[in-house]
Write a protein that holds these residues in place. Sequence first.
Motif, PDB file in Angstrom:
ATOM      1  N   ARG A   6       2.640   3.756  24.972  1.00  0.00           N
ATOM      2  CA  ARG A   6       1.843   3.324  26.117  1.00  0.00           C
ATOM      3  C   ARG A   6       2.266   4.062  27.389  1.00  0.00           C
ATOM      4  O   ARG A   6       3.438   4.230  27.673  1.00  0.00           O
ATOM      5  CB  ARG A   6       1.999   1.817  26.327  1.00  0.00           C
ATOM      6  CG  ARG A   6       1.552   1.022  25.117  1.00  0.00           C
ATOM      7  CD  ARG A   6       1.022  -0.341  25.478  1.00  0.00           C
ATOM      8  NE  ARG A   6       1.904  -1.123  26.326  1.00  0.00           N
ATOM      9  CZ  ARG A   6       1.523  -2.237  26.934  1.00  0.00           C
ATOM     10  NH1 ARG A   6       0.279  -2.658  26.807  1.00  0.00           N
ATOM     11  NH2 ARG A   6       2.362  -2.923  27.675  1.00  0.00           N
ATOM     12  N   ARG A   8       2.817   4.470  31.398  1.00  0.00           N
ATOM     13  CA  ARG A   8       3.280   3.534  32.418  1.00  0.00           C
ATOM     14  C   ARG A   8       2.539   3.782  33.729  1.00  0.00           C
ATOM     15  O   ARG A   8       2.426   4.916  34.192  1.00  0.00           O
ATOM     16  CB  ARG A   8       4.778   3.648  32.638  1.00  0.00           C
ATOM     17  CG  ARG A   8       5.265   2.832  33.855  1.00  0.00           C
ATOM     18  CD  ARG A   8       6.760   2.617  33.858  1.00  0.00           C
ATOM     19  NE  ARG A   8       7.156   1.730  32.778  1.00  0.00           N
ATOM     20  CZ  ARG A   8       8.333   1.101  32.730  1.00  0.00           C
ATOM     21  NH1 ARG A   8       9.214   1.270  33.707  1.00  0.00           N
ATOM     22  NH2 ARG A   8       8.636   0.319  31.723  1.00  0.00           N
ATOM     23  N   VAL A  33      -3.659  -3.562  31.835  1.00  0.00           N
ATOM     24  CA  VAL A  33      -2.946  -3.976  30.628  1.00  0.00           C
ATOM     25  C   VAL A  33      -3.892  -3.979  29.432  1.00  0.00           C
ATOM     26  O   VAL A  33      -3.554  -3.493  28.341  1.00  0.00           O
ATOM     27  CB  VAL A  33      -2.298  -5.359  30.827  1.00  0.00           C
ATOM     28  CG1 VAL A  33      -1.766  -5.910  29.507  1.00  0.00           C
ATOM     29  CG2 VAL A  33      -1.173  -5.277  31.850  1.00  0.00           C
ATOM     30  N   TRP A  37      -2.273   0.191  29.291  1.00  0.00           N
ATOM     31  CA  TRP A  37      -1.200   0.641  30.163  1.00  0.00           C
ATOM     32  C   TRP A  37      -0.007  -0.296  30.085  1.00  0.00           C
ATOM     33  O   TRP A  37      -0.160  -1.514  29.945  1.00  0.00           O
ATOM     34  CB  TRP A  37      -1.673   0.683  31.617  1.00  0.00           C
ATOM     35  CG  TRP A  37      -2.626   1.787  31.932  1.00  0.00           C
ATOM     36  CD1 TRP A  37      -3.993   1.728  31.882  1.00  0.00           C
ATOM     37  CD2 TRP A  37      -2.301   3.104  32.360  1.00  0.00           C
ATOM     38  NE1 TRP A  37      -4.535   2.934  32.249  1.00  0.00           N
ATOM     39  CE2 TRP A  37      -3.513   3.799  32.555  1.00  0.00           C
ATOM     40  CE3 TRP A  37      -1.097   3.764  32.610  1.00  0.00           C
ATOM     41  CZ2 TRP A  37      -3.560   5.124  32.974  1.00  0.00           C
ATOM     42  CZ3 TRP A  37      -1.139   5.077  33.039  1.00  0.00           C
ATOM     43  CH2 TRP A  37      -2.364   5.745  33.210  1.00  0.00           C
ATOM     44  N   GLU A  38       1.182   0.269  30.215  1.00  0.00           N
ATOM     45  CA  GLU A  38       2.376  -0.515  30.527  1.00  0.00           C
ATOM     46  C   GLU A  38       2.453  -0.548  32.052  1.00  0.00           C
ATOM     47  O   GLU A  38       2.630   0.490  32.692  1.00  0.00           O
ATOM     48  CB  GLU A  38       3.628   0.142  29.947  1.00  0.00           C
ATOM     49  CG  GLU A  38       4.894  -0.639  30.233  1.00  0.00           C
ATOM     50  CD  GLU A  38       6.123   0.031  29.651  1.00  0.00           C
ATOM     51  OE1 GLU A  38       6.605  -0.430  28.601  1.00  0.00           O
ATOM     52  OE2 GLU A  38       6.578   1.032  30.249  1.00  0.00           O
ATOM     53  N   GLU A  40       4.037  -1.668  35.581  1.00  0.00           N
ATOM     54  CA  GLU A  40       5.208  -2.128  36.335  1.00  0.00           C
ATOM     55  C   GLU A  40       4.774  -2.352  37.774  1.00  0.00           C
ATOM     56  O   GLU A  40       4.342  -1.422  38.455  1.00  0.00           O
ATOM     57  CB  GLU A  40       6.323  -1.089  36.291  1.00  0.00           C
ATOM     58  CG  GLU A  40       7.534  -1.466  37.138  1.00  0.00           C
ATOM     59  CD  GLU A  40       8.598  -0.377  37.153  1.00  0.00           C
ATOM     60  OE1 GLU A  40       9.213  -0.168  38.214  1.00  0.00           O
ATOM     61  OE2 GLU A  40       8.801   0.265  36.102  1.00  0.00           O
ATOM     62  N   GLY A  57       0.896  -9.846  31.744  1.00  0.00           N
ATOM     63  CA  GLY A  57       1.499  -8.796  30.934  1.00  0.00           C
ATOM     64  C   GLY A  57       2.198  -7.702  31.690  1.00  0.00           C
ATOM     65  O   GLY A  57       2.565  -6.679  31.099  1.00  0.00           O
ATOM     66  N   ILE A  59       5.270  -5.947  34.051  1.00  0.00           N
ATOM     67  CA  ILE A  59       6.692  -5.988  34.373  1.00  0.00           C
ATOM     68  C   ILE A  59       6.779  -6.092  35.888  1.00  0.00           C
ATOM     69  O   ILE A  59       6.057  -5.376  36.601  1.00  0.00           O
ATOM     70  CB  ILE A  59       7.399  -4.703  33.898  1.00  0.00           C
ATOM     71  CG1 ILE A  59       7.227  -4.516  32.395  1.00  0.00           C
ATOM     72  CG2 ILE A  59       8.869  -4.709  34.288  1.00  0.00           C
ATOM     73  CD1 ILE A  59       7.560  -3.110  31.927  1.00  0.00           C
ATOM     74  N   ARG A 398       3.185  10.709  26.704  1.00  0.00           N
ATOM     75  CA  ARG A 398       3.227   9.268  26.913  1.00  0.00           C
ATOM     76  C   ARG A 398       1.895   8.611  26.555  1.00  0.00           C
ATOM     77  O   ARG A 398       1.604   7.518  26.988  1.00  0.00           O
ATOM     78  CB  ARG A 398       3.583   8.960  28.374  1.00  0.00           C
ATOM     79  CG  ARG A 398       4.960   9.458  28.718  1.00  0.00           C
ATOM     80  CD  ARG A 398       5.380   9.044  30.117  1.00  0.00           C
ATOM     81  NE  ARG A 398       6.758   9.448  30.350  1.00  0.00           N
ATOM     82  CZ  ARG A 398       7.809   8.713  30.022  1.00  0.00           C
ATOM     83  NH1 ARG A 398       7.617   7.534  29.448  1.00  0.00           N
ATOM     84  NH2 ARG A 398       9.023   9.127  30.250  1.00  0.00           N
TER      85      ARG A 398
END
Length: 400
Positions: A6, A8, A33, A37-38, A40, A57, A59, A398
């Motif tokens: 995934r 970021r 999400v 996507w991850e 943050e 979901g 971070i 990525r």
Amino acid sequence: MAGEVRRRMVVVHPSPDVYGSDRQLLESVAGLVADGWEVEVVLPAEGPLSPLLLERGAIVRVHAFPVLRRALLRPRALAQLVLRSPVTVWRLRGRLRASGAAAVYVNTLTIPLWLVAARLAGVPTLCHSHEAERLARPVQLALTAPLLLADRVIANSESTRAVLTGTVPRLTARTVVVHNGVPDPGPPAPLRRRRPEDDLRLVLVSRLSPRKGVHVALEALTLLRGQGRRATLEICGSTFPGYEWYERELRARADRPDLAGAVTFHGYVAETREVLDAADVVLVPSFGESFGNVAVEGMLAGRPVVASDVQGLAEVLDDGRTGLLVEPGSAEALAAAVASLADDADLAARLAAAARQEATSRFATAEYRARVSTLARLVARTGGRGQRRPGRRRWRNRGE
């Protein structure tokens, strides 16, 4: 995206609170999400927004950074910020490089140092503007010019886009309008038919600041009660730091004999649907709004909305069809519009029904999330301008 690493996305937001642009961030994050996507999210402090982001979901990281509040727009404070900026930018650049981000999503104009840091880190950037307030020309230019470092700019309304491109015309080609997506909690409670002895319940959901026009609502309530109407006002919201004086003035005004017992201050209310369901009329008396989430929430709640005829509010509401628009700052106009709804139950019901139908179609969260996700993918892949940036090969590993 099963089987893929995934990508970021680092999302930067200036507040840990939960108001208009904060709630919109939740929709953006949910869309990112869902798109694989991850995410943050970096906030300057802990607050009620953090657990809501985790639920979606993301971070969440807390990392102190400067935010351009009004208190910092004074010459001395702004000069001090500029002097500290090189060190701050270098620190943020290092954080972005270490994050392995494929793109950065900067939410609002009030954190421009992140745009500089992202450019220095070589990370494509999407900036979301929620601001349509016209300020003194030098201040407006200082806030808007950093957007030239963004690969794409989202404006939440045509009004916002006009302010941005009117200030810096070179932003025209990279700026796209995406109206906010506002969650619909479901079918609202029926709009009640008031009896003569029933109170006329008015509701205002807002930050407590002068530009939101809360004092105008209090004066309109005074006029309505002076007409012999049993009107009350419920206010949901808290102040920005530094505006405590305004809340004290509002409370002092509400304690005077002509309003005593007629005004309730609820403070911050996380979920407003219950308060809106109890309303006869929703007020949005702002002197300026880039969009107007509260107006849409009132529409979704099936309540007639009376709002100032300004900027984004005039895009959200169609005067006489989905709500009533009045002269900003005029307690007389606000009171007259409320009185017309109180005296004509059919008009109130017709506006409320049309408003809900409009809101569910124009401001749906699914479409909003999809558009933001599409723009994020475009920026990460091409820098937002139609061709892949050189030197981006490492991001393909990525998951691009």
